[in-house]
Design a protein around this motif. Sequence first.
Motif, PDB file in Angstrom:
ATOM      1  N   PRO A   5     -20.604 -26.295  50.986  1.00  0.00           N
ATOM      2  CA  PRO A   5     -21.879 -26.685  51.593  1.00  0.00           C
ATOM      3  C   PRO A   5     -21.904 -28.166  51.986  1.00  0.00           C
ATOM      4  CG  PRO A   5     -22.124 -26.435  49.225  1.00  0.00           C
ATOM      5  CD  PRO A   5     -20.729 -25.985  49.562  1.00  0.00           C
ATOM      6  N   VAL A   6     -22.303 -28.436  53.212  1.00  0.00           N
ATOM      7  CA  VAL A   6     -22.406 -29.795  53.736  1.00  0.00           C
ATOM      8  C   VAL A   6     -23.773 -29.967  54.385  1.00  0.00           C
ATOM      9  CG1 VAL A   6     -21.551 -31.421  55.490  1.00  0.00           C
ATOM     10  CG2 VAL A   6     -19.929 -30.126  54.086  1.00  0.00           C
ATOM     11  N   THR A   7     -24.445 -31.059  54.085  1.00  0.00           N
ATOM     12  CA  THR A   7     -25.738 -31.370  54.698  1.00  0.00           C
ATOM     13  C   THR A   7     -25.536 -32.412  55.795  1.00  0.00           C
ATOM     14  OG1 THR A   7     -26.882 -30.943  52.609  1.00  0.00           O
ATOM     15  CG2 THR A   7     -28.100 -32.153  54.302  1.00  0.00           C
ATOM     16  N   LEU A  52     -18.490 -25.369  63.670  1.00  0.00           N
ATOM     17  CA  LEU A  52     -18.922 -25.922  62.388  1.00  0.00           C
ATOM     18  C   LEU A  52     -19.014 -24.851  61.305  1.00  0.00           C
ATOM     19  CD1 LEU A  52     -21.757 -28.388  63.507  1.00  0.00           C
ATOM     20  CD2 LEU A  52     -19.577 -29.016  62.461  1.00  0.00           C
ATOM     21  N   SER A  53     -19.412 -23.645  61.681  1.00  0.00           N
ATOM     22  CA  SER A  53     -19.603 -22.586  60.689  1.00  0.00           C
ATOM     23  C   SER A  53     -18.297 -22.172  60.023  1.00  0.00           C
ATOM     24  CB  SER A  53     -20.273 -21.373  61.341  1.00  0.00           C
ATOM     25  OG  SER A  53     -19.437 -20.841  62.357  1.00  0.00           O
ATOM     26  N   ARG A  54     -17.174 -22.480  60.675  1.00  0.00           N
ATOM     27  CA  ARG A  54     -15.881 -22.161  60.075  1.00  0.00           C
ATOM     28  C   ARG A  54     -15.398 -23.268  59.136  1.00  0.00           C
ATOM     29  NH1 ARG A  54     -14.435 -20.521  65.519  1.00  0.00           N
ATOM     30  NH2 ARG A  54     -13.038 -22.321  65.697  1.00  0.00           N
ATOM     31  N   VAL A  55     -16.030 -24.425  59.222  1.00  0.00           N
ATOM     32  CA  VAL A  55     -15.611 -25.583  58.434  1.00  0.00           C
ATOM     33  C   VAL A  55     -16.449 -25.739  57.169  1.00  0.00           C
ATOM     34  CG1 VAL A  55     -15.424 -28.105  58.468  1.00  0.00           C
ATOM     35  CG2 VAL A  55     -14.739 -26.775  60.462  1.00  0.00           C
ATOM     36  N   ALA A  56     -17.747 -25.454  57.270  1.00  0.00           N
ATOM     37  CA  ALA A  56     -18.651 -25.690  56.142  1.00  0.00           C
ATOM     38  C   ALA A  56     -19.881 -24.812  56.276  1.00  0.00           C
ATOM     39  CB  ALA A  56     -19.058 -27.161  56.089  1.00  0.00           C
ATOM     40  N   ALA A  57     -20.572 -24.641  55.154  1.00  0.00           N
ATOM     41  CA  ALA A  57     -21.888 -23.993  55.157  1.00  0.00           C
ATOM     42  C   ALA A  57     -22.917 -25.088  55.425  1.00  0.00           C
ATOM     43  CB  ALA A  57     -22.141 -23.311  53.823  1.00  0.00           C
ATOM     44  N   ILE A  58     -23.492 -25.077  56.615  1.00  0.00           N
ATOM     45  CA  ILE A  58     -24.269 -26.210  57.107  1.00  0.00           C
ATOM     46  C   ILE A  58     -25.751 -26.079  56.780  1.00  0.00           C
ATOM     47  CG2 ILE A  58     -24.946 -27.519  59.153  1.00  0.00           C
ATOM     48  CD1 ILE A  58     -21.999 -27.796  58.467  1.00  0.00           C
ATOM     49  N   SER A  59     -26.330 -27.157  56.290  1.00  0.00           N
ATOM     50  CA  SER A  59     -27.779 -27.336  56.265  1.00  0.00           C
ATOM     51  C   SER A  59     -28.082 -28.644  56.981  1.00  0.00           C
ATOM     52  CB  SER A  59     -28.325 -27.370  54.835  1.00  0.00           C
ATOM     53  OG  SER A  59     -27.753 -28.432  54.099  1.00  0.00           O
ATOM     54  N   THR A  60     -29.260 -28.753  57.547  1.00  0.00           N
ATOM     55  CA  THR A  60     -29.564 -29.918  58.384  1.00  0.00           C
ATOM     56  C   THR A  60     -30.857 -30.597  57.953  1.00  0.00           C
ATOM     57  OG1 THR A  60     -30.753 -28.568  60.022  1.00  0.00           O
ATOM     58  CG2 THR A  60     -28.388 -28.917  60.377  1.00  0.00           C
TER      59      THR A  60
END
Length: 342
Positions: A5-7, A52-60
């Motif tokens: 997970p990355v914000t 991006l979805s292949r690199v990390a679970a994104i929250s913004t």
Amino acid sequence: MNPRPVTIFTLGGTIAMAPPMDGGAGAMAPGTGGGVVPAMDADALCAAVPELSRVAAISTVNFRELPGAHLGLDDLVELARAIEAARDGGAAGAVVTQGTDTMEETAFVLDTVGDPEFPVAVTGALRHPGQPGADGPANLLAATAFAACGEAVGIGTVVVMNDEIHAAALVQKTHATRPSAFSSPGAGPIGFITEGRPRILSSPRARAHLALAALGGGGGPVALITIGLGDDGSLARLAGQGGYDGLVVDAMGAGHVPEAVADALAKVAQRLPVVLASRTGAGAVLAATYGFKGSESDLTARGLIRAGWLPGIKARLLLMLCLRAGHGRPAIRRAFADCAGG
């Protein structure tokens, strides 16, 4: 393996800019001259980079919508607290997108007050989304790859631009407009992005750390002046009388000033902390090589604090953070010595 997970925190800047519209007719707003302004939010930025979805679970987080030149230290301290909250909420890393005008300053502040075990990558763009060869999407993907990388733990905050990874304390913007605008004079990047993967070659060792919880809302403004040929000390005297709580001097060479400036700085240093940096952009302020009036040894004997190899704009930020933490001169000297050999 599940993506980490990355914000992503967006602050505005060229990476999120577009020509302003007048609200419905598709025409540019009057008075703008057609120049771009911050326009895209975090979701729009991420939607433009589906990889991006292949690199990390994104929250913004839409943190600010400002040009880089409009950010202030209060914004960065608040951002550091928001990043800390994201870490405590389970994020493995964070990305900050912003304008490149002040990117090295943002990275330095976050690295100084943040958790060095929590990866943070600051990135942006030199070409806005409407220009051919816009670099924002690639930079955002590379920065996210760093923030999601297990090997990034312990590196702290970096700048990721043009597939290069730069330590926060070392990186500088050295060109106004090129996509390769960021470099680390005297050191080079600490890593690269190759085939979408971060390759970390070295880890920064020198770092000043000020506890985020210790930063109060106090600490007044700190002036930054650059010394030039024939300077008569007028600016230094004005800075000492202008209601500032500190002064940083970008001196000539390895920390030298004209005689008149030396006298003016000595008087200012009796009342407030004065930090001696170099205007050269690379190399350290010396300690005891030269002995003439206005030399580094003369100025430090008169009470100035050596910035080491920190350039003036970062020395100013470290002094401001020290003042917010309530540090006296001995603690300020230690902070510069720990960070840059001051």
